[in-house]
Design an enzyme around this catalytic site. Structure first.
Site, mmCIF file in Angstrom:
data_model
loop_
_atom_site.group_PDB
_atom_site.id
_atom_site.type_symbol
_atom_site.label_atom_id
_atom_site.label_comp_id
_atom_site.label_asym_id
_atom_site.label_seq_id
_atom_site.Cartn_x
_atom_site.Cartn_y
_atom_site.Cartn_z
ATOM 1 N N ASN A 6 -5.622 -72.413 89.708
ATOM 2 C CA ASN A 6 -4.628 -71.571 89.043
ATOM 3 C C ASN A 6 -3.430 -72.443 88.643
ATOM 4 O OD1 ASN A 6 -2.582 -69.789 88.381
ATOM 5 N ND2 ASN A 6 -2.977 -68.384 90.073
ATOM 6 N N HIS B 6 -5.947 -65.460 82.044
ATOM 7 C CA HIS B 6 -5.311 -66.316 83.052
ATOM 8 C C HIS B 6 -6.360 -66.664 84.105
ATOM 9 C CE1 HIS B 6 -2.760 -67.929 86.037
ATOM 10 N NE2 HIS B 6 -2.756 -66.868 86.819
ATOM 11 N N CYS C 151 2.947 -66.613 85.938
ATOM 12 C CA CYS C 151 1.709 -66.878 85.173
ATOM 13 C C CYS C 151 1.756 -66.301 83.763
ATOM 14 C CB CYS C 151 0.515 -66.319 85.926
ATOM 15 S SG CYS C 151 0.440 -66.923 87.606
#
Ligand code: UT7
Length: 325
Positions: free
Chosen positions: A282, A252, A112
């Site tokens: 996500n 994020h 990520c």
């Protein structure tokens, strides 16, 4: 005076998968997913929407906004853990797709944090070559990398891509102010994805469950909050800034509860936090550049704004970046 973002772009796959759609795939409920994660929908890649294709589409939009010709790009970096091939890199595929013939291209495997690590590399390169134009992309098709029988993970992730074109500005009030990135390989087992099995029997990895994400969700959650808090606090020390100086936080997008915890611990004004996890889930390395592009195109970002990015992912990796827009 320093590195600035000249243009942004993002591309999401056409197909939307809702929480209700997931109810017919695994034993879950819309209510559970919404209350535990904040996610309502995610996008799932289809034909013509491989990772590099989403990435190239996002890159073209960013180049158009920046008014930079693809042929003038010097370096192209893609943060991804879900390219359709291991070699060539997703970066080389994107280079070919957009015609960035002069660029050298490669991928960053930082889960990520891929986009933030890429920004860091791009910033440092521009500091040594002010004429350089750099494309940093975060792109994922995690729908191809989850176990669709595992309700602990398959409900969380989505596909998409976001891109930014970096260049140099002489304006003293606009630049990347600083970064604070960290990793802890000792915690790899909390969040990982295997390769396909080795062709060399001596190098076979034991307990390889297949090429999909495996996660200890609750542990990752705890580390995520603390690690991002530490990264941001460290970055403020480094840059002499405080949370009051920040106009916009683009974190994020993993779980709304992680972000709520972070907001409380750091005393961030909720109005300043960009959220789109409900729409896309996500998207790993793509989540920050997608949220950045949506914020940019909506007009919410103003020249001179101080913007904070923070991220957390497999590795474990984490970090924060501060810039003046
Ligand atoms: O990008 C960065 C990497 N990833 C993350 O940031 C994710 C971090 N972790 C999380 O977001 C959360 O830990 C999750 C959303 C993954 C899970 O939420 P949680 O509140 O930590 O739930 P849990 O894993 O502790 O599970 C609670 C219960 C369990 O049942 P029992 O043992 O209490 O009976 C799970 O089996 O919820 C169950 N459960 C589900 N129930 C319905 C787990 N997944 C689901 C599901 N639907 N999809």
């Amino acid at each position: 005076m320093g590195t600035i973002i000249l243009g942004t772009g993002s591309t999401l796959p056409r197909r939307t998968m809702s929480n209700v759609d997931l109810e017919s795939i695994v034993e879950t409920s819309d209510e559970w997913i919404r209350t535990r994660t904040g996610i309502e929908n995610r996008r799932i890649g289809g034909v013509g929407e491989k990772t590099y294709q989403l990435a190239a589409s996002a890159a073209k939009k960013a180049l158009e906004m920046a008014a930079v010709d693809p042929k003038d790009i010097d370096m192209l970096v893609v943060g991804t853990v879900s390219s359709h091939m291991l070699m060539p890199s997703c970066g080389c595929y994107v280079q070919n797709e957009i015609g960035a013939a002069k660029a050298f291209a490669y991928d960053i495997n930082a889960a990520c944090c891929g986009f933030l690590y890429g920004l860091d590399i791009g910033d440092r390169r521009i500091r040594t070559d002010r004429d350089a134009k750099i494309l940093v992309i975060g792109a994922e098709t995690l729908s191809s990398r989850v176990n669709w029988q595992d309700r602990n993970t398959c409900i969380l992730f989505g596909d998409g891509a976001g891109a930014a074109v970096l260049g140099h500005s002489e304006d003293p009030s606009r630049r990347i102010l600083g970064t604070n990135h960290c990793s802890d390989g000792g915690l790899w087992e909390l969040l990982y994805m295997h390769q396909s099995p080795s062709q060399n029997p001596d190098l076979l990895v034991e307990d390889n469950p297949g090429v999909h994400i495996v996660m200890e969700g609750r542990e990752v959650f705890k580390h995520a909050v603390k690690a991002m808090e530490d990264a941001i606090t460290g970055l403020f020390k480094r840059t002499g800034k405080t949370i009051e100086d920040v106009d916009l936080v683009i974190p994020h997008q993993a779980n709304i509860r992680i972000l709520n915890n972070l907001v409380e611990r750091l005393g961030i004004d909720r109005e300043k936090v960009v959220l789109n996890v409900m729409n896309y889930g996500n998207t790993s390395a793509a989540s920050i550049p997608i949220a950045l592009d949506e914020t940019n195109r909506s007009g919410r970002l103003k020249t001179g704004d101080t913007v904070l990015f923070c991220s957390f992912g497999g590795g474990l990796t984490w970090g924060a970046t501060l810039l003046t827009w």
